[in-house]
Write a protein that holds these residues in place. Structure first.
Motif, mmCIF file in Angstrom:
data_model
loop_
_atom_site.group_PDB
_atom_site.id
_atom_site.type_symbol
_atom_site.label_atom_id
_atom_site.label_comp_id
_atom_site.label_asym_id
_atom_site.label_seq_id
_atom_site.Cartn_x
_atom_site.Cartn_y
_atom_site.Cartn_z
ATOM 1 N N THR A 295 0.860 -1.427 -0.116
ATOM 2 C CA THR A 295 0.003 -0.125 -0.077
ATOM 3 C C THR A 295 0.869 1.033 0.090
ATOM 4 O O THR A 295 2.100 1.097 0.326
ATOM 5 N N ASP B 164 0.648 5.951 0.683
ATOM 6 C CA ASP B 164 0.046 6.957 1.311
ATOM 7 C C ASP B 164 -0.759 7.575 0.147
ATOM 8 O O ASP B 164 -0.359 7.818 -1.066
ATOM 9 N N TRP B 165 -1.960 8.056 0.634
ATOM 10 C CA TRP B 165 -2.692 8.702 -0.419
ATOM 11 C C TRP B 165 -1.995 9.999 -1.148
ATOM 12 O O TRP B 165 -2.176 10.295 -2.124
ATOM 13 N N GLU B 166 -1.409 10.815 -0.202
ATOM 14 C CA GLU B 166 -0.973 11.880 -0.688
ATOM 15 C C GLU B 166 0.325 11.689 -1.680
ATOM 16 O O GLU B 166 0.514 12.347 -2.785
ATOM 17 N N ALA C 15 0.397 8.919 -3.409
ATOM 18 C CA ALA C 15 -0.162 8.299 -4.829
ATOM 19 C C ALA C 15 -0.710 9.773 -5.708
ATOM 20 O O ALA C 15 -0.577 9.692 -6.870
ATOM 21 N N LYS C 16 -1.295 10.723 -4.597
ATOM 22 C CA LYS C 16 -1.836 12.030 -5.551
ATOM 23 C C LYS C 16 -0.605 12.796 -6.255
ATOM 24 O O LYS C 16 -0.598 13.242 -7.297
#
Length: 73
Positions: free
Chosen positions: A59, A61-63, A65-66
């Motif tokens: 996995t 982190d969303w940030e 990935a963004k």
């Protein structure tokens, strides 16, 4: 080939008939295609959920990935 019977609301039947007329296809063709599409999506969802539940799957982190998707800092 097997045959099934289903009860559907009148407004759904009207929409089905409109789609069949527009596409120049039978009700059975429209229903068969809709069920095939639904079951493909259902199978895809099952695979997706299985992958999400896999503890060994990496996995991020969303940030992170963004930033990677938007190529920003």
């Amino acid at each position: 080939m097997s045959q099934i019977t289903a009860r559907i609301p009148d407004d759904l039947l009207e929409s089905l008939d409109n789609a069949a007329e527009t596409l120049h296809r039978s009700r059975a063709d429209i229903i068969r295609q809709a069920i095939e599409s639904y079951l493909e999506d259902f199978d895809d969802m099952g695979v997706s959920l299985e992958r999400l539940r896999d503890p060994s799957d990496e996995t991020i982190d969303w940030e992170e990935a963004k930033r990677a998707l938007l190529n920003t800092n």
